[in-house]
Design an enzyme around this catalytic site. Structure first.
Site, short mmCIF file in Angstrom:
data_model
loop_
_atom_site.label_atom_id
_atom_site.label_comp_id
_atom_site.label_asym_id
_atom_site.label_seq_id
_atom_site.Cartn_x
_atom_site.Cartn_y
_atom_site.Cartn_z
N TYR A 115 1.00 -1.18 0.07
CA TYR A 115 -0.02 0.00 0.15
C TYR A 115 0.78 1.05 0.14
CZ TYR A 115 -3.58 3.29 1.38
OH TYR A 115 -4.21 4.52 1.67
N ASP A 156 9.39 3.19 -0.18
CA ASP A 156 8.48 3.81 0.53
C ASP A 156 8.66 3.45 1.99
OD1 ASP A 156 6.19 4.72 1.85
OD2 ASP A 156 4.63 3.83 0.33
N LYS A 198 4.02 9.66 8.62
CA LYS A 198 3.84 9.17 9.88
C LYS A 198 4.82 9.73 11.06
CE LYS A 198 1.25 5.38 7.85
NZ LYS A 198 0.25 4.88 8.27
N1 PLP Z 1 2.77 4.32 2.15
C1 PLP Z 1 2.80 3.47 3.23
C2 PLP Z 1 3.95 2.46 3.23
C3 PLP Z 1 1.61 3.51 4.12
O1 PLP Z 1 1.77 2.72 5.08
C4 PLP Z 1 0.77 4.59 3.81
C5 PLP Z 1 -0.23 4.67 4.96
O2 PLP Z 1 -0.64 3.71 5.78
C6 PLP Z 1 1.15 5.52 2.96
C7 PLP Z 1 1.88 5.21 2.03
C8 PLP Z 1 -0.05 6.47 2.62
O3 PLP Z 1 0.12 7.67 3.90
P1 PLP Z 1 -1.19 8.48 4.17
O4 PLP Z 1 -2.22 7.60 4.78
O5 PLP Z 1 -0.39 9.67 5.25
O6 PLP Z 1 -1.51 9.07 2.75
#
Ligand code: PLP
Length: 447
Positions: free
Chosen positions: A149, A244, A276
């Protein structure tokens, strides 16, 4: 024992009201308890390792706002930094010194982030990274892995984990076929599939994006050498590697997952995304990476990206205070708590006769139920979906009833914080046998 959630509970009332004005009653899908059923707890306050709901019930929190709460909730020094920043003004739409300090702190920890652009959400960070990769390389295709994700970016919603998995969706309506066709989705941990995709499409691939260590299909760590080989294959093809670290960044080590792997192995991605923890609970995320690639971003280059609230001074103050407090001791403590809970959980499940695998990446962990994972672990999304994840529903509710707030989905990681002390850990451990017994007697519901 917490209050049973009846029609009279304050959470149930709040949820009813919410359903009348907010789609599904929540502002992010997993909060709706869709896969575990029951009434979402409406939270009134949170301190340290605990959240308290509007009925006045207190829970040991294992969600941690889905990652940001590394230090626990409402850390006094973070709250003070936020209050001081707020008193100086909420938003200026002009640069501040604190943004520079936060960017420098990120680069000090992860030098591969030579230049950093702050944004507000992880979704924005990955969306920007993709646009940047396409703008820099002049190519169109993007490679991602099933079960990973990266936020709700159109191009990255195919076979995404997290809420998309929780709701059993194949992707998302509203994403055009043209956009979906520009994303190649490959099975995780499968280097042959990566090699085949690059042999077939290499010159068109702008970037491969991966979760540094996937934790949105439950935790499925990369096999040893997997990420390093992704680095090699992408470099050979002239494609960018986007790591990521929105979830793992500054949570699993002072330098995130890269600090546990790439740093030791001597390789770096081209771009990284963070979120985060770098906002400490307020909206800050970032894309960082090679200076030459980042120079393609406006105002230096032709790739446009902007944000009214990017680098917001209050949010940046929370992130900076959090990172400054997140020293080696914090990571050592969080790691130790995670290891202890993994052991206690596995023991309780073993004693209740539930076949399972504990899967972890740094301090992030989750349980995969069933003989399949117990025998070989779950290495990809198919294995996760084939696991006995339905055992999670009664397991989750048994924990909740005993005052332990686990993620309301089997496809999410458990998050511990530096505020999880002996008292909090003891409360979780006391709740585990009954939860494990509930998992043991769970019955699969067929449609
Ligand atoms: N990338 C990863 C690995 C994530 O776990 C998340 C959210 O859980 C995101 C991107 C997206 O972040 P946001 O919820 O702040 O848009």
């Amino acid at each position: 024992m917490t209050h049973a959630r009846t029609e009279q509970s304050a959470s149930a009332d709040a949820f009813d009201r919410a359903l009348g004005v907010i789609p599904g009653g929540v502002n992010s899908p997993v909060r709706a308890y869709g896969s575990v059923g029951g009434t979402p707890r409406f939270i009134a306050s949170a301190h340290g390792a605990y959240v308290r709901d509007v009925d006045g019930d207190e829970y040991v929190d294992l969600v941690g706002s889905w990652g940001p709460a590394l230090l626990g909730h409402a850390h006094p020094e973070v709250v003070a930094a936020v209050q001081e920043a707020a008193a100086r003004g909420l938003s200026f739409g002009a640069p501040t010194l604190a943004e520079v300090e936060l960017a420098e702190e990120i680069r000090r920890r992860v030098p591969a982030a030579e230049r950093i652009r702050l944004v507000s959400t992880g979704t924005e960070a990955t969306m920007t990274a993709l646009r940047l990769a396409r703008g820099f390389t002049g190519r169109d295709l993007v490679v991602k892995f099933a079960g990973c994700y990266h936020g709700h970016v159109d191009a990255l919603l195919a076979a995404a984990g997290s809420g998309v998995a929780t709701l059993a969706l194949p992707g998302s309506a509203g994403v055009t076929a043209e956009v979906a066709a520009e994303t190649l989705v490959l099975p995780y941990n499968d280097l042959d599939a990566v090699r085949t995709a690059f042999e077939a499409h290499g010159p068109r691939i702008a970037a491969l994006i991966m979760e540094a260590a996937p934790a949105n299909m439950g935790v499925v760590p990369p096999l040893p050498g997997f990420n390093a080989e992704l680095r090699r294959i992408t470099a050979e093809a002239g494609a960018l590697l986007i790591q990521d670290e929105v979830l793992t960044g500054f949570r699993v080590s002072p330098a995130g997952w890269w600090g546990l792997e790439g740093q030791a192995e001597g390789w770096t991605p081209d771009l990284l995304t963070f979120g985060k923890v770098i906002g400490g609970g307020l909206p800050v995320a970032a894309v960082g990476g090679r200076a030459d690639v980042m120079a393609s971003l406006a105002p230096l280059g032709p790739v446009y990206q902007a944000g009214t609230l990017s680098g917001n001074p209050v949010a940046v103050a929370a992130g900076l205070a959090t990172l400054r407090l997140a020293d080696e001791d914090v990571y050592a403590q969080v790691d130790a708590t995670s290891a202890r809970l993994r052991g206690s959980l596995s023991r309780a499940l073993g004693e209740a006769g539930v076949p399972h695998a504990m899967q972890w990446a740094g301090s992030l962990f989750s349980t995969m139920f069933g003989p399949g994972p117990a025998a070989a672990g779950a290495r990809d999304y198919d294995a996760v979906l084939a696991s006995e994840h339905w055992r999670y529903t009664p397991f989750f509710h048994a924990l909740l009833e005993q005052g332990v707030y686990a993620p309301p989905s089997p496809f999410e990681a458990w998050f511990v914080s530096a505020a999880h002390d002996e008292e909090a850990i003891g409360r979780i451990e006391a709740a585990l046998p009954a939860a494990a017994a509930a998992a043991a007697t769970a019955e699969r519901l067929t449609a």
